[in-house]
Design a protein around this motif. Structure first.
Motif, PDB file in Angstrom:
ATOM      1  N   TRP A  22      -6.152  11.218  -1.765  1.00  0.00           N
ATOM      2  CA  TRP A  22      -7.301  10.526  -2.365  1.00  0.00           C
ATOM      3  C   TRP A  22      -8.600  10.708  -1.560  1.00  0.00           C
ATOM      4  N   ASP A  23      -8.458  11.275  -0.370  1.00  0.00           N
ATOM      5  CA  ASP A  23      -9.603  11.414   0.530  1.00  0.00           C
ATOM      6  C   ASP A  23     -10.320  10.073   0.725  1.00  0.00           C
ATOM      7  N   ARG A  24      -9.528   9.043   0.888  1.00  0.00           N
ATOM      8  CA  ARG A  24     -10.057   7.696   1.116  1.00  0.00           C
ATOM      9  C   ARG A  24      -9.376   7.098   2.340  1.00  0.00           C
ATOM     10  N   LEU A  25     -10.032   6.123   2.952  1.00  0.00           N
ATOM     11  CA  LEU A  25      -9.437   5.419   4.089  1.00  0.00           C
ATOM     12  C   LEU A  25      -8.086   4.835   3.672  1.00  0.00           C
ATOM     13  N   TYR A  26      -7.140   4.831   4.587  1.00  0.00           N
ATOM     14  CA  TYR A  26      -5.817   4.256   4.282  1.00  0.00           C
ATOM     15  C   TYR A  26      -5.940   2.804   3.819  1.00  0.00           C
ATOM     16  N   THR A  27      -6.895   2.088   4.419  1.00  0.00           N
ATOM     17  CA  THR A  27      -7.027   0.663   4.088  1.00  0.00           C
ATOM     18  C   THR A  27      -7.577   0.439   2.679  1.00  0.00           C
ATOM     19  N   GLU A  28      -8.043   1.519   2.021  1.00  0.00           N
ATOM     20  CA  GLU A  28      -8.468   1.378   0.621  1.00  0.00           C
ATOM     21  C   GLU A  28      -7.289   1.561  -0.328  1.00  0.00           C
ATOM     22  N   LEU A  29      -6.170   2.020   0.196  1.00  0.00           N
ATOM     23  CA  LEU A  29      -5.042   2.384  -0.669  1.00  0.00           C
ATOM     24  C   LEU A  29      -4.030   1.243  -0.830  1.00  0.00           C
ATOM     25  N   THR A  30      -4.556   0.033  -0.860  1.00  0.00           N
ATOM     26  CA  THR A  30      -3.684  -1.111  -1.156  1.00  0.00           C
ATOM     27  C   THR A  30      -3.599  -1.263  -2.667  1.00  0.00           C
ATOM     28  N   TYR A  31      -2.478  -1.828  -3.115  1.00  0.00           N
ATOM     29  CA  TYR A  31      -2.273  -1.989  -4.554  1.00  0.00           C
ATOM     30  C   TYR A  31      -3.015  -3.237  -5.035  1.00  0.00           C
ATOM     31  N   GLN A  32      -3.969  -3.028  -5.914  1.00  0.00           N
ATOM     32  CA  GLN A  32      -4.774  -4.145  -6.412  1.00  0.00           C
ATOM     33  C   GLN A  32      -3.902  -5.237  -7.066  1.00  0.00           C
ATOM     34  N   PRO A  33      -2.878  -4.883  -7.848  1.00  0.00           N
ATOM     35  CA  PRO A  33      -2.047  -5.959  -8.432  1.00  0.00           C
ATOM     36  C   PRO A  33      -1.355  -6.811  -7.363  1.00  0.00           C
ATOM     37  N   TRP A  73      -9.438   4.508  14.716  1.00  0.00           N
ATOM     38  CA  TRP A  73      -8.785   5.515  13.878  1.00  0.00           C
ATOM     39  C   TRP A  73      -8.884   5.147  12.396  1.00  0.00           C
ATOM     40  N   LEU A  74      -8.615   3.877  12.085  1.00  0.00           N
ATOM     41  CA  LEU A  74      -8.621   3.433  10.691  1.00  0.00           C
ATOM     42  C   LEU A  74     -10.006   3.556  10.057  1.00  0.00           C
ATOM     43  N   ALA A  75     -11.052   3.540  10.892  1.00  0.00           N
ATOM     44  CA  ALA A  75     -12.410   3.605  10.362  1.00  0.00           C
ATOM     45  C   ALA A  75     -12.749   4.996   9.834  1.00  0.00           C
ATOM     46  N   ARG A 105      -3.946  -1.178 -13.357  1.00  0.00           N
ATOM     47  CA  ARG A 105      -4.519  -0.207 -12.426  1.00  0.00           C
ATOM     48  C   ARG A 105      -3.800  -0.362 -11.092  1.00  0.00           C
ATOM     49  N   ILE A 106      -3.871   0.685 -10.297  1.00  0.00           N
ATOM     50  CA  ILE A 106      -3.140   0.683  -9.024  1.00  0.00           C
ATOM     51  C   ILE A 106      -4.079   0.267  -7.884  1.00  0.00           C
ATOM     52  N   PHE A 107      -5.295   0.847  -7.887  1.00  0.00           N
ATOM     53  CA  PHE A 107      -6.206   0.632  -6.759  1.00  0.00           C
ATOM     54  C   PHE A 107      -7.491  -0.070  -7.230  1.00  0.00           C
ATOM     55  N   ALA A 108      -8.129  -0.743  -6.306  1.00  0.00           N
ATOM     56  CA  ALA A 108      -9.370  -1.452  -6.637  1.00  0.00           C
ATOM     57  C   ALA A 108     -10.477  -0.479  -7.020  1.00  0.00           C
ATOM     58  N   PHE A 109     -10.425   0.748  -6.480  1.00  0.00           N
ATOM     59  CA  PHE A 109     -11.517   1.691  -6.752  1.00  0.00           C
ATOM     60  C   PHE A 109     -11.405   2.364  -8.123  1.00  0.00           C
ATOM     61  N   GLU A 110     -10.275   2.136  -8.819  1.00  0.00           N
ATOM     62  CA  GLU A 110     -10.144   2.680 -10.182  1.00  0.00           C
ATOM     63  C   GLU A 110     -10.969   1.845 -11.149  1.00  0.00           C
ATOM     64  N   TRP A 124       0.844  -1.206   0.000  1.00  0.00           N
ATOM     65  CA  TRP A 124       0.000   0.000   0.000  1.00  0.00           C
ATOM     66  C   TRP A 124       0.876   1.252   0.000  1.00  0.00           C
ATOM     67  N   VAL A 125       0.195   2.394  -0.156  1.00  0.00           N
ATOM     68  CA  VAL A 125       0.870   3.687  -0.306  1.00  0.00           C
ATOM     69  C   VAL A 125       1.666   4.054   0.955  1.00  0.00           C
TER      70      VAL A 125
END
Lengths: 349, 349
Positions: free
Chosen positions: B167-178, B158-160, B343-348, B84-85
């Motif tokens: 990205w204005d997203r939770l840190y746990t969303e910023l994992t690399y999808q690949p 905190w993580l919630a 793609r880098i992230f699942a949300f892309e 992740w980032v």
């Protein structure tokens, strides 16, 4: 046309037969699994019942609030005195003492220095009486200062020939068959089984997979540091350092469990005051928890020591009266080797 | 009789239909598994090919000398910058800085003491420039001194809500999808996947199972000691102590792997000089070993730092030119985020 019809019929019949064969296999498999009752080396009694009832409770029915998800099913086992014989001395201590001659060969300056001098004399009684600080010197000298691979190879070699004086059998044959069955039974019910031992983590890892079906990453023990370095050809290796990271006894057991597993066990098995905190910690969790203590009360088939015999404390971890009282108070189940176990070792008839 | 015959026929037809239905399910399942190619977020190229070829080599054929037994299939992954980032700051450091106000609320005497005073001022630039010894004070104050359960609860809370500024997203969303796909692909091929991170072991364990499918016992990180004690009612608990057991960076990574896993990995993934020794150690084993480094060369979709960009070293672990050279020399595969990842992230999309 009739030919084709007949062919179709043959195909259909084949399909039916293969289906019936499949069903027979499935049903037959289930029947033979049922025929093999769990824990065959255990006598019927409160200890066996406690294990069976616990497993049923946590695995039987997902909608039961006592159900435990498979990923949370952690069971921890002390080794010495719980999974195998710890008398007259811990196997690892035997190993360290027997390594002293080859250690002195490499470092002759130790020959006339205590405690190495006493150990070289071969006097077993003197060895048994070594004070803890001398024992620690021997442990440090024989368990550290070499690469982790060299250490594993040396332990493996020793275990292949060293024998227990009473049974004249390899130490690895002296595991308790009833406890082996508990390990298998818990694993068959989705538990991850761990050893949590006061013994050296690297020592126990050498044989745990072969002897108990427990892989190295599921062995928690007394932990020493290692140091990363390079051989002359640039190949990296790890050296065992005389640096204690965690003494996996007493309070060190729950601390070691948190460090290595990060989850609280649902079941824990021990036999001495060194296991007290592990059992307390296990029992303090929510929901059903199983805590069991092996009582050595079978002088004939193994050894008798501890409160049931009114014996004095011995050098090895002893099931004391205080521990017995805490077990009674906290709902821990005591396993009587004499009464609960049909046989002690796999090699018995 | 005709009635009965007709009944039998119906029974037979039912059996046939159910058999056909079963076969359809089995065949259909296999077909849909085939349709799902592994690593769908990866472009075809040397990095994807290296992963596929390695897995085929070690799992395909038991009689191949390169075959690796399932119990030995260990893969280790650095987290920050690999899974992740890690920019502009490690997530855990963000956590510690953001904990300072509530820490000062409980201990007002810290309010006018550095480095807490600077952190309270909210000046992000000043925070980013804190020297290591100040950062360590903040880490010790916010990561220790509470029970392990309380710590987990605070991190979870905190993580919630805490979000990454870009990205204005939770840190746990910023994992690399690949990389998520690599974890899944290796597990589907019998590998045990571990995180081996310089971050705090207890911190990463809070979310690793939910976010990566990696259970707490497979998280190796920087380890602190704990202390076993009792609450007033006698209930035991563990307190996080400000005592460093192992710094799981650089040489600490192979040392941590030995401590926690006890086996050498067959595959290791990193992105910074802190991962160098883990990759060296992995590659130094016998047989096929996979070592991969994530290169951050995608300023548009994530960040670009390191040798490919000629950028100076930044505060977070940086893929240096020296590491790049060692990778080339030792046969480690470099993953270009820009070229190898669709793609880098699942949300892309």
């Amino acid at each position: 046309m009739p030919k084709r019809k007949s062919n179709m019929k043959t195909q259909l019949m084949k399909l039916i037969f293969s289906t019936v064969a499949m069903l027979t296999l499935v049903v037959g498999g289930a029947a033979s699994a049922k025929a093999q009752e769990p824990l065959p080396s255990w006598n019927d009694g409160p200890a066996k019942q406690a294990i069976l009832a616990f497993v049923k409770e946590v695995t039987d029915n997902k909608s039961n609030p006592k159900y435990v998800a498979p990923e949370d099913r952690i069971a921890t086992f002390d080794q010495d005195g719980t999974l195998w014989v710890e008398h007259p001395m811990y196997t690892q201590v035997m190993y360290c003492l027997e390594r002293v001659p080859s250690l002195v060969e490499k470092k002759p300056e130790l020959k006339n220095i205590e405690p190495f001098k006493s150990v070289l004399s071969g006097n077993r009684e003197a060895m048994a009486k070594l004070p803890m600080k001398d024992l620690e010197k021997i442990l440090a000298a024989t368990l550290t200062g070499m690469s982790v691979d060299q250490f594993s190879a040396e332990v493996k070699e020793w275990l292949a020939t060293a024998k227990h004086p009473r049974w004249d059998r390899l130490y690895t044959e002296l595991t308790y068959q009833p406890m082996q069955e508990v390990l298998q039974y818990l694993r068959a019910n989705g538990f991850k089984t761990y050893i949590v031992t006061g013994g050296g983590q690297d020592f126990v890892r050498v044989y745990a997979e072969r002897v108990y079906g427990i892989p190295p990453e599921q062995v928690v023990g007394t932990m020493g540091g290692t140091k990363y370095g390079y051989e002359k050809d640039g190949k990296p290796f790890l050296t065992k350092e005389p640096k204690l990271l965690l003494n996996d006894n007493n309070a060190g057991k729950p601390e070691g469990i948190h460090l290595m597993i990060g989850r609280r066990p649902y079941a824990a098995f021990g036999n001495s005051p060194g296991d007290r905190q592990m059992l307390e910690y296990t029992k303090a969790g929510d929901g059903p928890r199983l805590a069991m203590l092996v009582l050595h009360d079978d002088a004939k088939r193994e050894y008798a020591y501890g409160p049931a015999q009114g014996l004095p404390d011995t050098k090895v971890g002893t099931f004391t009266q205080a521990l017995y009282d805490e077990a009674t108070k906290n709902g821990w189940t005591v396993i009587s080797m004499k009464n609960d176990w049909k046989r002690i070792f796999a090699f018995e008839n």
